[in-house]
Design a protein around this motif. Sequence first.
Motif, PDB file in Angstrom:
ATOM      1  N   PHE A  16       0.657  -1.173   0.117  1.00  0.00           N
ATOM      2  CA  PHE A  16      -0.388  -0.036  -0.141  1.00  0.00           C
ATOM      3  C   PHE A  16       0.948   0.586   0.180  1.00  0.00           C
ATOM      4  CE2 PHE A  16      -3.150  -2.799   2.176  1.00  0.00           C
ATOM      5  CZ  PHE A  16      -3.871  -2.858   1.238  1.00  0.00           C
ATOM      6  N   ASN A  17       2.465   0.937   0.747  1.00  0.00           N
ATOM      7  CA  ASN A  17       3.015   2.118   1.043  1.00  0.00           C
ATOM      8  C   ASN A  17       4.169   2.318  -0.068  1.00  0.00           C
ATOM      9  OD1 ASN A  17       4.473   0.634   2.618  1.00  0.00           O
ATOM     10  ND2 ASN A  17       3.354   1.314   4.176  1.00  0.00           N
TER      11      ASN A  17
ATOM     12  N   ARG B  72      -4.358  -0.091 -10.660  1.00  0.00           N
ATOM     13  CA  ARG B  72      -4.033  -1.251  -8.908  1.00  0.00           C
ATOM     14  C   ARG B  72      -4.400  -2.769  -9.634  1.00  0.00           C
ATOM     15  NH1 ARG B  72      -8.063   0.691  -4.581  1.00  0.00           N
ATOM     16  NH2 ARG B  72      -5.849   0.398  -3.090  1.00  0.00           N
TER      17      ARG B  72
ATOM     18  N   TRP C 250      -4.136  -3.345  -4.524  1.00  0.00           N
ATOM     19  CA  TRP C 250      -3.195  -2.927  -3.650  1.00  0.00           C
ATOM     20  C   TRP C 250      -2.340  -1.564  -4.667  1.00  0.00           C
ATOM     21  CZ3 TRP C 250      -0.979  -4.802   0.883  1.00  0.00           C
ATOM     22  CH2 TRP C 250      -1.172  -6.167   1.365  1.00  0.00           C
ATOM     23  N   ASP C 251      -2.356  -0.970  -3.898  1.00  0.00           N
ATOM     24  CA  ASP C 251      -1.813   0.266  -5.152  1.00  0.00           C
ATOM     25  C   ASP C 251      -0.377   0.737  -5.851  1.00  0.00           C
ATOM     26  OD1 ASP C 251      -3.574   2.059  -4.000  1.00  0.00           O
ATOM     27  OD2 ASP C 251      -2.550   2.312  -1.918  1.00  0.00           O
TER      28      ASP C 251
END
Length: 167
Positions: A85-86, A102, A124-125
């Motif tokens: 995600f990050n 995504r 998910w990014d």
Amino acid sequence: MKNQVIEVLNQEHGKKVIEYWKSIGIDTTGYCGCANKMDGSMDRFYGVINGAFDNYEEVSVIEYNAEIIELPEEKTYPRVMMVSFNEVKWYKRVVFMEKCGRYLAWNKAETIQDSESIWGQTAWDFAKDIEEPKEQTITLSGLNSKMDDIKKIFGISENDKVVIKLD
């Protein structure tokens, strides 16, 4: 960009070659990839030579010392990837598609076999392919040449003798 071309094998391959060049930001100026090896075309090498995209004859490719590259293989889904995600914490998951920027993956499935019994999914990014481990060969002469470094790492005095045992 260095001088690189791809030899087009047939018309279908030609379409993919043109799409590849477009995908990396090359202006293909309306080319369709029609000149190809199967049809006996001489100018079947599509790519960039001296900053210009064109289809070139093999003679020009050799003259300009252009590199003939392969069309990169298309990655298919589902496949095991690292997702996040990050971009700080990564998870191994089975990604089954990319949509709207995504990556959709089966919840907690780390193998294709795991994914067959899971129905929940997460978007998910970020996703990246898992890098294959590289094999490194270390020779005894290579170890000997690095003996001073090895002694420092293990806190061994310069005057001490080091014996390396193979298991």
